[in-house]
Design an enzyme around this catalytic site. Structure first.
Site, PDB file in Angstrom:
ATOM      1  N   HIS A 157       0.822  -1.214   0.000  1.00  0.00           N
ATOM      2  CA  HIS A 157       0.000   0.000   0.000  1.00  0.00           C
ATOM      3  C   HIS A 157       0.857   1.266   0.000  1.00  0.00           C
ATOM      4  CE1 HIS A 157      -4.103  -1.525   0.154  1.00  0.00           C
ATOM      5  NE2 HIS A 157      -3.652  -2.503   0.909  1.00  0.00           N
ATOM      6  N   GLU A 180     -11.773  -0.224  -4.586  1.00  0.00           N
ATOM      7  CA  GLU A 180     -10.868   0.029  -3.456  1.00  0.00           C
ATOM      8  C   GLU A 180     -11.286   1.188  -2.545  1.00  0.00           C
ATOM      9  OE1 GLU A 180      -6.182   0.336  -2.286  1.00  0.00           O
ATOM     10  OE2 GLU A 180      -6.729   0.719  -4.331  1.00  0.00           O
ATOM     11  N   HIS A 240     -14.462  -0.828  -0.374  1.00  0.00           N
ATOM     12  CA  HIS A 240     -13.434  -1.605   0.310  1.00  0.00           C
ATOM     13  C   HIS A 240     -12.936  -0.900   1.558  1.00  0.00           C
ATOM     14  CE1 HIS A 240      -9.034  -2.024   1.028  1.00  0.00           C
ATOM     15  NE2 HIS A 240      -9.369  -3.284   1.168  1.00  0.00           N
ATOM     16  N   HIS A 268     -12.317  -9.667   2.643  1.00  0.00           N
ATOM     17  CA  HIS A 268     -11.701  -9.714   1.324  1.00  0.00           C
ATOM     18  C   HIS A 268     -12.215 -10.881   0.493  1.00  0.00           C
ATOM     19  CE1 HIS A 268      -8.903  -6.411   0.698  1.00  0.00           C
ATOM     20  NE2 HIS A 268      -8.868  -6.330   2.023  1.00  0.00           N
TER      21      HIS A 268
END
Length: 683
Positions: free
Chosen positions: A212, A349, A364, A404
């Site tokens: 990330h 996302e 997300h 997830h």
């Protein structure tokens, strides 16, 4: 003159003031009083006199016209920081913009020195790290492992207390490693604890943090807008779920259950046993059977209803069903066969690349936020977020994988809408894989041995206000015996190239029955991908397991960046500088079972003409490209990520054997776990 290596000193000992000695040379940033944090400016002269006596090197800091930090300072220094929280994300983007906008290294150093003791330490570390990774004039810097700066994100509170005691009382040469128990968050009464070795592995959580860091979803567009960024978000996390399911089957557990009914209690509990040293608060626990609720946390600027989460989910489902998204101007954006997954990844996302963030939302990230605040949704108890709110800790919690699994199911719905691969799209005419075999040193063919290993990590750079010198912790992690692939390929044509793709999957389901291919295909874990030169006739391909395109070696994940460092400007330093993004190599292979876990090793040689991306990939950090791409390059494979398992099978294919074409081969292998513990020699 400022040098880029000095900037790395600002990432060490995060709560010690910037003017304290740092690094092995006891370097001190030579600043004026107005660069000191306001709280200590009135005693600036005394501070400089006291600290200056210890300085081994002075680093001059140029005074520049400093931009205002504004909202960046609204996150208290004692607070925790989360990229999933919109306000935190916004101010992180602002600070990254400031760092990226500095004219040269000298100005960047000046700005960073000024900001360091004013800005929240977690926020500062993240933003400066992103800037160092992406500025042209700081290329080649190896960003220190986040564990070096913030060991509290990875290690039990009791262990850190022992580390402090060891550092205070025991001279440097007499210190012994503090051992982290393998079972410190739960007992075997908790079924999910069987997977603690995987979820709480330090290397896995460092990988998630570093991924990330390389692929932020907020910040300057030139940083976020990397090649196939949304698709890589899908694929990296899909592989995490595939690996986790493999581990669950090895532990006699069923595959992970998707978290889809958000109005029902979450049966799994998680007690992280972690403290934030910056915030001086424990990460809150989640007891069994808690339910997410509407959020109203004024301090965090978070106000959201579960209805909104459901609305975003439904709008994304409509996009998949129709095959079209809409941008902010109402224009259609088709989800095409190859680029659609990238659009969808940025939407789910969601990153700033989402076609319409206001409409399709933040599915997300807000899933993480709702779960992270499950214990205190309206802030009445003044609690911060749980581990799901932090990319460095989220993978420790069982609910991460349930969330997830839901996210991946959305992607799989889209993949199911795409045309199936035809035989011609997966075959390579004239190329036949005749055999493949795995061989471990001293072991039986096609048997992979796994075991426990103990390794030591130095926490010196993260322990503030301690006597200097190494302070080690010793932790236990899964490891496998090194092995070699031996692949025999027959090429009936002329000299040509191919891409060798190697995957592994469990051979049977939870009940010991053979898989339907439609179910097994999402469980294939990528082990390696590399280009091969094929000569006419028989070819033998030999490849070591430690050459994997997925993993980085243990030494890179936990590397001391100052020990034995070559001189700057030499060829040797380029080889020394590594990037930290990549799956930890010690977890390349699932745990297996004592009696041996039957598995399918899949090898494929695909047509390089259809895989090739024309670019120079002979650059540093190019060896973990499957999950991380290559820095400043296109993703080095033109195929869809996960090919050939990323789509539903063609008509008539019900089993793996029916899926195979001559350029593929499946070998039955066994993963055998031995409950022994070996000590890794300290580097």
């Amino acid at each position: 003159m400022a040098t880029k290596e000095n900037l790395l000193l600002l990432l060490q000992n995060p709560t010690e003031p910037v003017y304290y000695p740092k690094g092995d040379k006891k370097a001190v940033f030579d600043i004026t009083t107005d660069y000191i944090a306001p709280r200590y400016q009135h005693v600036g002269v005394q501070l400089f006199d006291r600290v200056g006596e210890e300085a081994g090197e002075r680093i001059p800091v140029k005074q520049i016209s400093l931009p205002r930090l504004g909202n960046i300072l609204k996150l208290p220094r004692q607070a925790n920081f989360s990229l999933f929280i919109p306000f935190h994300r916004e101010i992180a983007g602002q600070l990254i913009d400031i760092f990226m906008g500095m004219r040269d290294i000298e100005d960047l150093q000046s700005m960073a020195v000024y900001a360091r003791d004013r800005v929240n330490p977690y926020l500062f570390n993240y933003c400066l790290s992103v800037a160092l990774l992406h500025r042209v004039d700081t290329q080649g810097l190896d960003i220190p492992s986040f564990m070096e700066s913030f060991p509290d994100k990875f290690i039990d509170t009791q262990i850190l207390s022992q580390v402090r005691e060891e550092a205070n009382l025991v001279p440097t040469g007499s210190r012994t490693p503090i051992e982290i128990p393998i079972d410190y968050t739960a007992s075997n009464l908790e079924e999910e604890h069987r997977l603690a070795y995987f979820r709480e592995d330090i290397g896995i959580n460092l990988h998630h943090w570093h991924w990330h860091l390389v692929y932020p979803f907020n910040g300057p567009r030139q940083i976020v807008n990397k090649n196939r960024r949304g698709e890589l978000f899908y694929y990296m996390h899909q592989q995490v779920i595939a690996r986790y399911n493999f581990e669950r089957l090895c532990a006699s557990l069923k595959r992970v259950t998707r978290f889809i009914d958000w109005r029902k209690p979450i049966p799994e509990a998680y007690f992280p046993k972690l403290d934030s040293l910056i915030a001086s608060r424990s990460y809150p626990s989640r007891v069994a059977n808690q339910t997410i609720q509407d959020l109203n946390r004024e301090q965090d600027q978070v106000k959201a209803d579960i209805n909104r989460l459901e609305q975003w989910r439904d709008r994304i489902a409509t996009v998949i069903a129709s095959g079209n998204a809409q941008d902010e101007a109402g224009n259609d954006i088709p989800l095409t066969e190859f680029e659609g997954i990238d659009v969808l990844g940025n939407m789910i996302e969601s990153s700033i690349l989402s076609p319409n963030r206001a409409f399709y939302g933040d599915l997300h990230n807000f899933g993480h936020v709702f779960i992270a605040y499950i214990h205190d949704p309206d802030h009445r108890h003044l609690e911060s977020f749980g581990v799901m709110g932090d990319s460095t800790t989220a993978m420790r919690d069982p609910i991460f994988y349930r969330w997830h699994a839901f996210i991946d199911d959305i992607f799989q719905q889209f993949k199911a809408s795409l045309p199936r691969y035809t035989v011609s799209q997966i075959n390579y005419d004239g190329v036949t894989v005749d055999s493949c075999q795995i061989q471990s040193q001293g072991g039986n063919p096609n048997v992979i041995s796994t075991f426990w290993q103990q390794s030591d990590v130095d926490l010196t750079r993260g322990m503030d206000f301690q006597p200097r010198g190494p302070v080690f912790v010793r932790f236990t992690h899964l490891q496998h015996q090194p092995f070699t692939y031996n692949i025999s390929v027959n090429n009936s044509g002329g000299a040509r190239r191919g891409t060798c793709r190697i995957f592994i999957a469990p051979a049977t389901d939870e009940r010991g029955n053979p898989w339907l291919f439609q179910d097994q295909r999402t469980l294939f874990v990528e082990l390696d991908r590399f280009v091969v030169n094929l000569q006419p006739g028989k070819n033998t391909i030999v490849r070591r397991s430690d050459q994997s395109s997925v993993t980085i070696p243990f030494e890179r994940t936990f590397r001391n960046l100052e020990a034995n460092r070559p001189a700057e400007g030499t060829d040797a330093v380029e080889q020394f500088n590594f990037c930290g993004c990549g799956w930890p190599h010690h977890l390349l292979i699932p745990k297996g079972t004592p009696e041996g876990k039957d598995s399918h090793l899949f090898v494929m040689i695909s047509n390089y003409d259809d895989d090739r991306v024309d670019q120079d990939t002979n650059v540093p950090c190019n060896d973990a490209s499957s999950y991380c791409g290559i820095k400043d390059r296109l993703y080095p494979d033109r195929r869809s990520m996960g090919y050939p398992f990323d789509r539903s099978p063609r008509d008539g294919v019900s089993t793996l054997q029916q899926f195979l074409t001559p350029n593929m081969r499946v070998q039955n292998v066994t993963i055998r776990f031995t409950n022994r513990t070996l000590r890794k020699p300290r580097q």
